[in-house]
Motif scaffolding. Structure first.
Motif, short mmCIF file in Angstrom:
data_model
loop_
_atom_site.label_atom_id
_atom_site.label_comp_id
_atom_site.label_asym_id
_atom_site.label_seq_id
_atom_site.Cartn_x
_atom_site.Cartn_y
_atom_site.Cartn_z
N PRO A 88 0.66 -1.24 0.09
CA PRO A 88 0.05 0.01 -0.10
C PRO A 88 0.95 1.27 -0.05
O PRO A 88 0.53 2.27 -0.72
N ILE A 89 1.82 1.27 0.71
CA ILE A 89 2.81 2.48 0.90
C ILE A 89 3.30 2.68 -0.36
O ILE A 89 3.55 3.93 -0.97
N MET A 90 3.72 1.78 -1.22
CA MET A 90 4.42 1.92 -2.58
C MET A 90 3.32 2.41 -3.48
O MET A 90 3.70 3.22 -4.80
N LYS A 91 2.18 2.18 -3.53
CA LYS A 91 1.16 2.54 -4.43
C LYS A 91 1.33 4.05 -4.46
O LYS A 91 0.96 4.75 -5.48
N GLY A 92 1.11 4.85 -3.45
CA GLY A 92 1.18 6.13 -3.53
C GLY A 92 2.43 6.76 -3.83
O GLY A 92 2.21 7.66 -4.76
N LEU A 93 3.65 6.20 -3.80
CA LEU A 93 4.74 6.75 -4.23
C LEU A 93 4.85 6.46 -5.60
O LEU A 93 5.17 7.29 -6.53
N ALA A 94 4.24 5.30 -6.09
CA ALA A 94 4.12 5.01 -7.51
C ALA A 94 3.42 6.14 -8.19
O ALA A 94 3.73 6.49 -9.37
N LEU B 4 15.29 12.72 -6.76
CA LEU B 4 15.27 13.86 -5.79
C LEU B 4 13.57 13.88 -5.50
O LEU B 4 13.43 13.99 -4.29
N LEU B 5 12.93 13.62 -6.30
CA LEU B 5 11.49 13.23 -5.93
C LEU B 5 11.22 12.38 -4.99
O LEU B 5 10.52 12.08 -3.83
N ASP B 6 11.94 11.19 -5.12
CA ASP B 6 12.08 10.12 -4.26
C ASP B 6 12.48 10.07 -2.67
O ASP B 6 11.75 9.97 -1.97
N ALA B 7 13.69 10.93 -2.81
CA ALA B 7 14.21 11.13 -1.34
C ALA B 7 13.07 12.30 -0.80
O ALA B 7 12.96 12.25 0.41
N MET B 8 12.52 13.07 -1.56
CA MET B 8 11.46 14.23 -0.78
C MET B 8 10.48 13.49 -0.53
O MET B 8 10.10 13.92 0.65
N LEU B 9 9.98 12.48 -1.23
CA LEU B 9 8.54 11.71 -0.61
C LEU B 9 8.78 10.75 0.46
O LEU B 9 8.08 10.78 1.20
N ARG B 10 10.13 10.12 0.46
CA ARG B 10 10.24 9.14 1.51
C ARG B 10 10.45 10.05 2.85
O ARG B 10 10.12 9.62 3.82
N GLY B 11 11.16 11.04 2.94
CA GLY B 11 11.28 11.83 3.98
C GLY B 11 9.97 12.61 4.50
O GLY B 11 9.93 12.95 5.54
N ALA B 12 8.76 12.45 3.65
CA ALA B 12 7.81 13.10 4.13
C ALA B 12 6.68 12.15 4.85
O ALA B 12 5.74 12.60 5.56
N VAL B 13 6.80 11.02 4.69
CA VAL B 13 5.86 10.21 5.26
C VAL B 13 6.36 9.98 6.73
O VAL B 13 7.40 9.77 6.89
N PRO B 14 5.24 10.01 7.62
CA PRO B 14 5.31 9.99 8.99
C PRO B 14 6.24 8.86 9.61
O PRO B 14 7.13 8.90 10.06
N ARG B 15 5.57 7.62 8.79
CA ARG B 15 6.60 6.54 9.35
C ARG B 15 7.20 5.93 8.10
O ARG B 15 6.72 5.17 7.18
N PRO B 16 8.60 6.35 8.07
CA PRO B 16 9.31 5.65 6.70
C PRO B 16 9.49 4.32 6.74
O PRO B 16 9.41 3.54 7.47
N PRO B 17 9.35 3.87 5.37
CA PRO B 17 9.11 2.26 5.01
C PRO B 17 10.74 1.75 5.17
O PRO B 17 11.49 2.47 5.02
#
Lengths: 242, 242
Positions: free
Chosen positions: A118-124, A227-240
DNA sequence: GGCTTGATCTTTACAACGTAAAGATATGGC
DNA sequence: GCCATATCTTTACGTTGTAAAGATCAAGCC
């Protein structure tokens, strides 16, 4: 009352005089049904042809070059022909934007469905959002930068809503929650706004070239995707964990 | 070579014929130096007057109404007068956008400096960003949505860079770090991109009315400010104790 | 088959725009 | 006093969006 587009509500004129128009042979030739070499009925599927011509003009000459007359020229018809199918320039641009939103939405859904976590769905989905904008900058401009959009048109309204709903679903998935349709808590709303703002803001800044200064200072030509990936991963409350 | 604006590099014409122009009394009267009732030298500070007229036209008629001729009318001069001071429409719009970026930057700095806690500085700047856009939607449109901006103009280039640098400083302050000028680690770049994207994306979506659907579903008409605050607080890695 | 009808496309026309070029005019240096 | 130059106006042209009227063709009716 100044903006009453007729658009298929043809005004029957009084008419009936002389002066024959020029011969039919002089007209542009490509007037046949889409992928059907015969049966060139009245004048072909001009509405569809105009939309395709508009997309070509857009990607070739940019948003500023997207004029009614340029589209008519590209399609090989008189400059007033588009008016009949779209009312005015706003109508044509709005229909084009609706097509863009549908393509956009399909790309995001396809990307989201390709993931199982589920977490990956949002990122994708987010990555597909940015990728679409990079692949179709003209369309993205029509959808988000054009001043001539009429959201009261059902096609545009629905397509645009569907696209943002897709993004919202992605947020819900990444938080293991269902987004309710009626009431909304502040933190839920904030999560949705955060996802939209992050992805949409990043895309806008990227297409406006305002991130080049940052990208240039990154080690050895890091791509915008990274950069986008790094930005988004840092933004989720609980990092995967990955 | 098609876009060589003269703009103060006056082309001396051959001239010298007859046909007197109309009397000076027929011309618009308000041609006196700014805040100095006397000494109405040549024709007053038209450049400044045009920029102020442009801002009025912009806030009154929107981005679409911001034309060279409308600005000239508003200032009470001939339609070709602005060309002399700004070269073309792109020139005028670019100078107007530069003014917007400077006001924008001042508002953000003032808000940031009013706070003592480093973390709060960033939040205050972000709120000032959104507040400026809400207070001056026309200007925001010129700065971020206009297709006619020439960033090679020093005034626009500098003002725009300064505005984003201000936002970056806010990020550095909120992370207790100094943003280096040369090299940049991926997580630092991601933090900057996140701050820019959040604030800029939120503002764009808000002004486009795309957040109304969310705001309407919040308890008892929660303001956009509250949503912004909640969104930003949830975005910082270490939430503040307050 | 001739006729009408209505949808589709073309022609014509007009106002507004950006822009170039040329004519007028006042300012400041001499 | 005079003139060179910057500033502003006039005039002109091509392009645009849009309205309105004329032409043309498919389809239906008798």
């Amino acid at each position: 009352m100044a903006k009453t587009s007729r658009e298929n509500k043809v005004v029957r004129t009084v008419a009936r005089t002389r002066k024959p128009a020029r011969a039919a042979a002089e007209r542009p030739a490509v007037r046949r049904r889409k992928s059907s070499g015969d049966t060139p009925y009245h004048h072909g599927d001009l509405r569809e042809a105009l939309l395709q011509a508009a997309e070509r003009v857009l990607e070739r000459d940019g948003l500023a070059g997207l004029t009614l007359r340029a589209v008519a020229r590209e399609a090989g018809v008189s400059h007033a022909a588009p008016t009949h199918h779209f009312g005015d320039l706003t109508g044509l641009v709005s229909e084009l934007a609706a097509i863009g939103f549908r393509m956009f939405n399909e790309a995001m859904n396809a990307a989201g469905n390709s993931e199982t976590l589920p977490i990956m769905k949002g990122l994708a989905s987010a990555k597909a959002y940015v990728a679409y904008a990079q692949a179709h900058p003209g369309m993205y401009g029509v959808m988000f930068r054009s001043a001539r959009l009429d959201y009261s048109r059902p096609s545009l309204h629905e397509a645009s809503d569907a696209a943002f709903a897709g993004l919202t679903r992605g947020v819900g998935a990444s938080r293991h929650e269902q987004i309710p349709q009626d009431g909304l808590a502040l933190d839920q709303a904030a999560a949705i706004a955060r996802a939209w703002s992050l992805v949409h803001g990043f895309t806008t800044l990227l297409l406006d070239g305002r991130l080049t200064g940052i990208l240039e200072r990154l080690p050895e030509g890091t791509s915008a995707d990274k950069l986008l990936d790094a930005m988004l991963r840092g933004a989720v409350p609980r990092p995967p964990g990955a």
